[in-house]
Scaffold this motif. Structure first.
Motif, short mmCIF file in Angstrom:
data_model
loop_
_atom_site.label_atom_id
_atom_site.label_comp_id
_atom_site.label_asym_id
_atom_site.label_seq_id
_atom_site.Cartn_x
_atom_site.Cartn_y
_atom_site.Cartn_z
N GLY A 120 51.16 38.51 49.46
CA GLY A 120 51.26 39.27 48.22
C GLY A 120 52.70 39.68 47.95
O GLY A 120 53.63 39.03 48.42
N VAL A 121 52.85 40.77 47.23
CA VAL A 121 54.18 41.20 46.78
C VAL A 121 54.44 42.63 47.23
O VAL A 121 53.61 43.52 47.03
CB VAL A 121 54.31 41.10 45.25
N MET B 37 42.14 39.76 35.11
CA MET B 37 43.06 38.64 35.20
C MET B 37 43.42 38.38 36.66
O MET B 37 43.58 39.31 37.45
CB MET B 37 44.34 38.91 34.40
N ALA B 38 43.54 37.11 37.01
CA ALA B 38 43.92 36.74 38.37
C ALA B 38 45.36 37.16 38.66
O ALA B 38 46.20 37.22 37.76
CB ALA B 38 43.76 35.23 38.56
N PHE B 39 45.63 37.46 39.91
CA PHE B 39 46.98 37.85 40.34
C PHE B 39 47.83 36.59 40.47
O PHE B 39 47.45 35.62 41.11
CB PHE B 39 46.90 38.58 41.67
N ASP B 40 49.01 36.62 39.84
CA ASP B 40 49.88 35.45 39.84
C ASP B 40 51.33 35.88 39.89
O ASP B 40 51.65 37.07 39.77
CB ASP B 40 49.64 34.62 38.57
N GLU B 41 52.21 34.92 40.05
CA GLU B 41 53.63 35.18 39.86
C GLU B 41 54.04 34.54 38.55
O GLU B 41 53.64 33.41 38.24
CB GLU B 41 54.49 34.60 40.98
N TRP C 141 46.56 31.95 45.49
CA TRP C 141 46.18 33.32 45.15
C TRP C 141 44.94 33.35 44.26
O TRP C 141 44.07 34.21 44.41
CB TRP C 141 47.34 34.03 44.46
N LEU C 142 44.85 32.40 43.32
CA LEU C 142 43.70 32.35 42.41
C LEU C 142 42.41 32.11 43.18
O LEU C 142 41.38 32.73 42.90
CB LEU C 142 43.91 31.27 41.35
N ILE C 143 42.45 31.22 44.16
CA ILE C 143 41.26 30.97 44.98
C ILE C 143 40.85 32.24 45.71
O ILE C 143 39.65 32.57 45.80
CB ILE C 143 41.55 29.82 45.96
N ARG C 144 41.82 32.97 46.22
CA ARG C 144 41.53 34.25 46.89
C ARG C 144 40.97 35.27 45.89
O ARG C 144 40.05 36.05 46.22
CB ARG C 144 42.78 34.77 47.56
N CYS C 145 41.52 35.29 44.68
CA CYS C 145 41.02 36.21 43.65
C CYS C 145 39.55 35.93 43.34
O CYS C 145 38.73 36.85 43.25
CB CYS C 145 41.83 36.08 42.35
#
Length: 393
Positions: free
Chosen positions: A108-109, A140-144, A165-169
């Motif tokens: 993550g960030v 909304m999915a978490f993205d960069e 990250w989308l798959i994890r979301c």
């Protein structure tokens, strides 16, 4: 459930059924960052000016009042007394906007609060948990969001990570929706296409995320440094590769001209802070273009902001009075200007839907853009950039 009712070229007129009501598209989402529109506009006001969807900010609400507070209050709908669908962003854009203090890792960030500087961490699971606490209609999915001018090698690595990250979301959202005490067990998840201005990365990413069969798909990473021509090119390139049986959302865009062009390219959902932010400073939208009501020419102007407009400001007050309120620092002036701009955007979307229904969107788009090209000596022509960007319909 998403149902296309009518098409004209690539423009789509559709309905999107959610647990909080049916959304008629194309639609503009009013940005209530901290569960409120800046400018003294209430949820009741939003209902009265035809708002269909409200957008709130996951990162900001996590900081204050805290998503745990909102959860204990019954979720965001109860907390802000909103009967309409609510979309929450993921906090991913703050990864972009807080670039100076962030560290992006696979998990993550890591970054710092813009309020008091304390350390924060957000990853896909954390974003989903916060949004689940909020109980929004659409998460909304978490993205960069990489810069439009980032190097291709960096963009490719960023997009690959965003896919992971989308798959994890999705996995975490499925888990959260199955829990007995979830605020909204029918919460939907939209994935986000990224790739800056690189066609091959955008297309490949669109294909990969389409395989996940999400509730909707957004095009992100635009209006962050690219030209209007580049933005429209990205839409021409990527929208055909997103599922046509799911809604398409263009994030953070934009001007009335941007919206008309994007609808023409098959986009359903829009959001932007322009109408409220500009309204607070007296910059107002009309079908003849943009005006600055603080200009001296309106000191004795007894006409409404726009003749025939049905917003609360135009139905009752003159430009001269609203200008006086802003000059005097009265909150009412700011409120009336924000209401007018939000009404303008929502009403324009209603007209767009009617035009597609009637098979007249091409002529509507043409007349709107030509109307907004009428300069009266004070407008910011570059804001619309219409002359260069208008693709004749």
């Amino acid at each position: 459930m998403y149902k296309i009712l009518k098409t004209e070229g690539n423009a789509k007129r559709a309905e999107f059924e959610t647990v909080h009501g049916v959304i008629q598209t194309p639609v503009f989402m009013n940005v209530a960052t901290v569960a409120a529109i800046k400018g003294g506009v209430s949820t009741q006001d939003l209902e009265e000016i035809g708002t269909q969807v409200v957008l709130s900010n996951t990162y900001h609400l996590h900081l204050r009042p805290g998503d745990d507070v909102i959860y204990r209050m019954g979720g965001l709908h109860e907390f802000m007394s909103c009967k309409k669908p609510i979309l929450t962003d993921s906090g991913g854009f703050q990864v972009f906007s807080l670039a100076k203090t962030r560290r992006i890792k696979e998990e993550g960030v890591y970054f710092h609060s813009h309020i008091d500087g304390h350390k924060l961490f957000m990853g896909p699971e954390e974003s989903m948990r916060i949004q689940s606490h909020l109980g929004s209609t659409i998460a909304m999915a978490f993205d960069e969001c990489p810069s439009a001018r980032a190097e291709k090698e960096y963009v490719q690595k960023s997009v690959d990570r965003t896919t992971r990250w989308l798959i994890r979301c999705k996995s975490e959202m499925d888990r959260l929706n199955s829990l007995p005490y979830t605020v909204n067990p029918h919460q939907m998840l939209f994935g986000i296409n990224q790739g800056a201005i690189f066609d091959d990365i955008r297309i490949e990413h669109a294909k990969r995320i389409s395989e996940l069969d999400l509730d909707g798909y957004a095009v992100g990473g635009l209006a962050v440094g690219e030209t209007h021509e580049e933005m429209y090119h990205v839409l021409d390139t990527v929208v055909p590769y997103l599922p046509q049986n799911k809604p398409t959302y263009l994030m953070g865009v934009g001007t009335p001209a941007n919206i008309l062009e994007a609808v023409d390219r098959g986009v359903d959902f829009f959001d932007c802070v322009y109408p409220s932010r500009n309204g607070r400073h007296g910059h107002l939208y009309t079908k003849r273009g943009h005006i600055n009501i603080l200009n001296a020419r309106y000191e004795y102007d007894n006409t409404p902001i726009e003749e025939g407009c049905g917003c609360p400001a135009c139905r009752r007050y003159s430009k001269a009075y609203i200008r006086h309120l802003l000059k005097a620092g009265e909150m009412l002036g700011m409120r009336l200007c924000v209401l007018h701009n939000l009404y303008f955007y929502n009403h324009m979307m209603e007209e767009i839907r009617d035009a597609i229904d009637n098979g007249s969107f091409a002529s509507y788009k043409k007349s709107m853009i030509e109307g907004m090209m009428e300069f009266d000596g004070e407008q910011e022509g570059a804001r619309y950039d219409i002359a260069r960007n208008w693709r004749k319909g």
